[in-house]
Design a protein around this motif. Structure first.
Motif, mmCIF file in Angstrom:
data_model
loop_
_atom_site.group_PDB
_atom_site.id
_atom_site.type_symbol
_atom_site.label_atom_id
_atom_site.label_comp_id
_atom_site.label_asym_id
_atom_site.label_seq_id
_atom_site.Cartn_x
_atom_site.Cartn_y
_atom_site.Cartn_z
ATOM 1 N N VAL A 7 0.818 -1.093 -0.032
ATOM 2 C CA VAL A 7 -0.061 -0.004 0.075
ATOM 3 C C VAL A 7 0.683 1.434 0.089
ATOM 4 C CG1 VAL A 7 -1.824 1.240 1.331
ATOM 5 C CG2 VAL A 7 -1.996 -1.008 0.989
ATOM 6 N N SER A 8 1.917 1.020 0.840
ATOM 7 C CA SER A 8 2.717 2.426 0.910
ATOM 8 C C SER A 8 3.441 2.691 -0.478
ATOM 9 C CB SER A 8 3.841 2.156 2.015
ATOM 10 O OG SER A 8 3.236 2.055 3.487
ATOM 11 N N THR B 194 2.376 1.896 -3.320
ATOM 12 C CA THR B 194 1.612 2.458 -4.319
ATOM 13 C C THR B 194 1.388 3.878 -4.149
ATOM 14 O OG1 THR B 194 0.452 0.396 -4.308
ATOM 15 C CG2 THR B 194 -0.920 2.080 -5.304
ATOM 16 N N CYS B 195 1.359 4.523 -2.844
ATOM 17 C CA CYS B 195 1.221 5.775 -2.454
ATOM 18 C C CYS B 195 2.393 6.591 -2.885
ATOM 19 C CB CYS B 195 1.018 5.805 -0.916
ATOM 20 S SG CYS B 195 -0.450 5.422 -0.425
ATOM 21 N N SER C 265 5.786 6.985 2.848
ATOM 22 C CA SER C 265 4.562 7.200 2.367
ATOM 23 C C SER C 265 3.996 8.078 3.410
ATOM 24 C CB SER C 265 3.895 5.833 1.962
ATOM 25 O OG SER C 265 3.800 5.110 3.360
ATOM 26 N N ILE D 215 1.878 11.440 2.266
ATOM 27 C CA ILE D 215 0.492 11.865 2.513
ATOM 28 C C ILE D 215 0.261 12.966 3.445
ATOM 29 C CG2 ILE D 215 -1.685 10.849 3.540
ATOM 30 C CD1 ILE D 215 -0.646 8.132 2.805
ATOM 31 N N LYS E 297 1.145 15.974 1.352
ATOM 32 C CA LYS E 297 -0.018 16.194 0.473
ATOM 33 C C LYS E 297 -1.035 16.744 0.968
ATOM 34 C CE LYS E 297 -1.795 15.936 -3.706
ATOM 35 N NZ LYS E 297 -1.217 17.001 -4.788
ATOM 36 N N LEU F 19 2.129 9.776 -5.433
ATOM 37 C CA LEU F 19 2.245 10.888 -5.071
ATOM 38 C C LEU F 19 3.672 11.659 -5.136
ATOM 39 C CD1 LEU F 19 0.852 10.599 -1.479
ATOM 40 C CD2 LEU F 19 -0.374 11.444 -3.498
#
Length: 198
Positions: free
Chosen positions: A115-116, A118-119, A179, A183, A186, A123
């Motif tokens: 998941v990380s 992918t982020c 990640s 996030i 962002k 990003l």
């Protein structure tokens, strides 16, 4: 503290005539980056040594610094806040590395890492309102970020298959921490942009 040291060393070079006044700001920044990375490297190494995961801590720090340098992420508004938050996040990761020697949570860690990754893929790179990237810089940093992400991800996959915890856990945590910072960065950037519009 680090900023004051950076200014002190730059002042010494300036007084000796080794650099010009126009180069002063660049040298302050260079010393700041060098000293902060050295300080956090020592912090990570010492904590890793105390907790009995010295090698893993070094691997984690190096991998994290590589991806962080090009992918970017959250930046605290003050130097003190930056030092506290950085020390805390590094310490948490090293504690997790230590716990991985006692408990087996590799499958959960792998899922979080996917998941990380992918982020990070979507990003990166994340600039700041103070230092926005040009289109050319954005493409360059994205390319390098993706390459580093690919290398770390490949190493994570291989170390997971062959059960090499020495590599798997610290490399996974380097992507997880990056990640989180992306996030958070962002969210901060979006909030600042909204305030400017209002």
């Amino acid at each position: 503290m680090i900023n004051n040291l950076s200014k002190y060393f730059t002042g010494k070079l300036l007084s000796k005539g080794s650099i010009t006044e126009s180069e002063q700001e660049l040298y302050v920044y260079g010393f700041f980056m060098l000293l902060s990375q050295l300080m956090f490297f020592i912090f990570t190494s010492v904590l890793g040594l105390i907790l009995g995961c010295f090698i893993e801590s070094i691997i984690f720090y190096i991998a994290f610094q590589f991806i962080r340098r090009y992918a970017g992420g959250y930046h605290a508004s003050t130097e003190t806040r930056c030092e506290i938050m950085s020390s805390f996040s590094l310490a948490v990761c090293i504690v997790v590395i230590r716990f991985s020697k006692i408990y087996d949570f590799q499958t959960v860690l792998l899922f979080i890492t996917i998941v990380s990754a992918t982020c990070i893929l979507f990003l990166c790179p994340l600039d700041t309102p103070e230092k926005p990237l040009t289109d050319k810089e954005f493409k360059y940093f994205r390319k390098i970020s993706w390459l580093i992400l690919l290398i770390i991800s490949a190493a994570i996959a291989v170390s997971y298959v062959f059960k090499v915890k020495l590599l798997f856990v610290p490399l996974s945590l380097s992507l997880i921490l990056e990640s989180i910072l992306l996030i958070a960065g962002k969210i901060k950037k979006t909030a600042i942009a909204k305030r400017v519009i209002e």
